[in-house]
Write an enzyme that holds these catalytic residues in place. Structure first.
Site, PDB file in Angstrom:
ATOM      1  N   ASP A 203      -7.950   7.549   9.831  1.00 14.75           N
ATOM      2  CA  ASP A 203      -8.998   6.608   9.446  1.00 14.75           C
ATOM      3  C   ASP A 203      -9.128   5.497  10.479  1.00 14.75           C
ATOM      4  OD1 ASP A 203     -10.950   5.522   7.516  1.00 14.75           O
ATOM      5  OD2 ASP A 203      -9.505   3.884   7.326  1.00 14.75           O
TER       6      ASP A 203
ATOM      7  N   ILE B 194       0.839  -1.204   0.000  1.00 18.48           N
ATOM      8  CA  ILE B 194       0.000   0.000   0.000  1.00 18.48           C
ATOM      9  C   ILE B 194       0.871   1.251   0.000  1.00 18.48           C
ATOM     10  CG2 ILE B 194      -1.614   1.346   1.405  1.00 18.48           C
ATOM     11  CD1 ILE B 194      -2.931  -1.349   2.182  1.00 18.48           C
TER      12      ILE B 194
ATOM     13  N   ARG C 282      -2.985   0.871  11.215  1.00 15.19           N
ATOM     14  CA  ARG C 282      -3.580   0.298  12.415  1.00 15.19           C
ATOM     15  C   ARG C 282      -3.547   1.344  13.526  1.00 15.19           C
ATOM     16  NH1 ARG C 282      -5.475  -2.647   9.361  1.00 15.19           N
ATOM     17  NH2 ARG C 282      -5.292  -4.917   9.157  1.00 15.19           N
TER      18      ARG C 282
ATOM     19  N   GLU D 121     -11.826   1.698  18.665  1.00 20.24           N
ATOM     20  CA  GLU D 121     -12.870   1.945  17.669  1.00 20.24           C
ATOM     21  C   GLU D 121     -14.165   1.278  18.102  1.00 20.24           C
ATOM     22  OE1 GLU D 121     -11.395   0.572  13.897  1.00 20.24           O
ATOM     23  OE2 GLU D 121      -9.725   1.991  13.878  1.00 20.24           O
TER      24      GLU D 121
ATOM     25  N   HIS E 247     -12.717   4.094   9.836  1.00 18.39           N
ATOM     26  CA  HIS E 247     -12.006   2.897   9.357  1.00 18.39           C
ATOM     27  C   HIS E 247     -12.595   2.432   8.023  1.00 18.39           C
ATOM     28  CE1 HIS E 247      -9.479  -0.724  10.867  1.00 18.39           C
ATOM     29  NE2 HIS E 247      -9.429  -0.641   9.548  1.00 18.39           N
TER      30      HIS E 247
END
Length: 331
Positions: A260, A156, A236, A265, A284
């Site tokens: 994000d 990524i 993460r 969470e 996320h």
């Protein structure tokens, strides 16, 4: 092979037709489940030949109870839901989808970076409150020629590097595990974490979560950063010490953040981050596109199918299992 079955431990997809189509081609049946506890997993999966897994935790106890299982397919890149050591000891191949959502997450990281730098979210909110005044965004600095630091340089981050270079950014990378040749191939400069923190105008976090990376960025690290720097996290959440980040933002050690992912969470209702104009929060979602979701379901099922056909899968995670199971290399 018609007696073989694959259990989906849990899922949030609207359909499993893609997995069913892949497995039907080799005569394997798909059994959906929605397991949350160890007991539910053991009961549903004990006689499965393969598993597809999203969020349910496949602990050593669960894996030990798998009497016939040859393969666990993980929906995603990370395998943090699977006890890899237990699976390897049990002779179970673990497969993932390493090229999942590369474009989506790299696009999202770039979008958060641009939104932070150009302050588009802040200005949007001000305009909607009736304040038509660009000065609320002061200061905004030119992007071209600035340094973007990438923490970890997997697929990524490599995809993001190409997109960032088109904006005229210089790329710095902290990743002790990539060869120099990879850095040269992508035109990035390998540096220490300290140098990256001190010299980057923007930092994008892509590190996987493990014992080595948890709270990799805390008070000490934020104090090294430029006061004008922004941090972006689409990797993460727990890689960043959230309490330290809040302090860094409140005390002006850094300029802002585009997040994000968070340490906890969903975001807590009392989180100070919710009230900060220099912070952009997303739920996320960087992984999401309709195409990425479909690709993920198909490729995870294909990895499981490869093992059930007697082959080592292309995306084998626990490579140390090679030679210990009765599989052959693909032609």
């Amino acid at each position: 092979m018609s007696n073989l079955k694959v259990v989906v431990t849990d899922y949030e997809y609207s359909t499993l037709k893609y997995e069913e189509e892949v497995l039907a081609q080799i005569g394997v049946s798909l059994v959906p489940a929605q397991c949350k506890t160890e007991e539910e997993l053991i009961e549903a999966c004990k006689d499965a030949d393969g598993l597809l897994n999203q969020y349910a935790q496949l602990t050593p106890r669960v894996i030990q109870a798998l009497d016939r299982c040859k393969v666990i397919g993980r929906y995603g890149v990370g395998i943090n839901t699977v006890d890899l050591a237990a699976a390897t000891e049990k002779g179970i191949c673990v497969v993932n989808v390493p090229d999942y959502c590369m474009d989506e997450v790299s696009d999202h990281a770039m979008a958060l970076l641009l939104a932070c730098v150009r302050k588009t979210v802040l200005m949007n909110n001000e305009v909607k409150k009736g304040n038509w005044d660009y000065k609320v965004s002061v200061p905004v600095y030119r992007l071209r020629g600035k340094n973007l630091g990438l923490i970890s340089f997997g697929r990524i981050a490599q995809t993001l590097a190409k997109k960032a270079q088109a904006f005229g950014l210089n790329l710095l990378v902290f990743d002790p595990y990539i060869p120099d040749a990879v850095a040269e191939q992508f035109g990035v400069k390998k540096v220490s974490l300290e140098e990256l923190l001190q010299t980057s105008d923007f930092i994008s976090v892509h590190a996987p979560l493990n014992a080595e990376t948890e709270h990799l960025l805390g008070e000490k690290e934020f104090k090294m950063m430029k006061k004008s720097a922004f941090i972006i996290n689409t990797g993460r959440g727990p890689v960043i010490d959230e309490e330290a980040l809040v302090k860094a933002l409140q005390e002006g050690w850094i300029a802002g953040a585009g997040l994000d992912v968070l340490e906890i969470e969903p975001v807590r209702s009392e989180s100070p981050l919710l009230k900060m104009d220099n912070v952009i929060l997303n739920p996320h979602v960087a992984w999401y596109s309709e195409e990425a979701g479909t690709d993920l379901q198909i490729k995870a099922a294909q990895g499981v199918a490869e093992v059930l056909q007697g082959y080592y899968p292309r995306n084998l995670v626990n490579k140390e299992i090679k030679g210990k199971v009765n599989l052959k290399e693909r032609p």
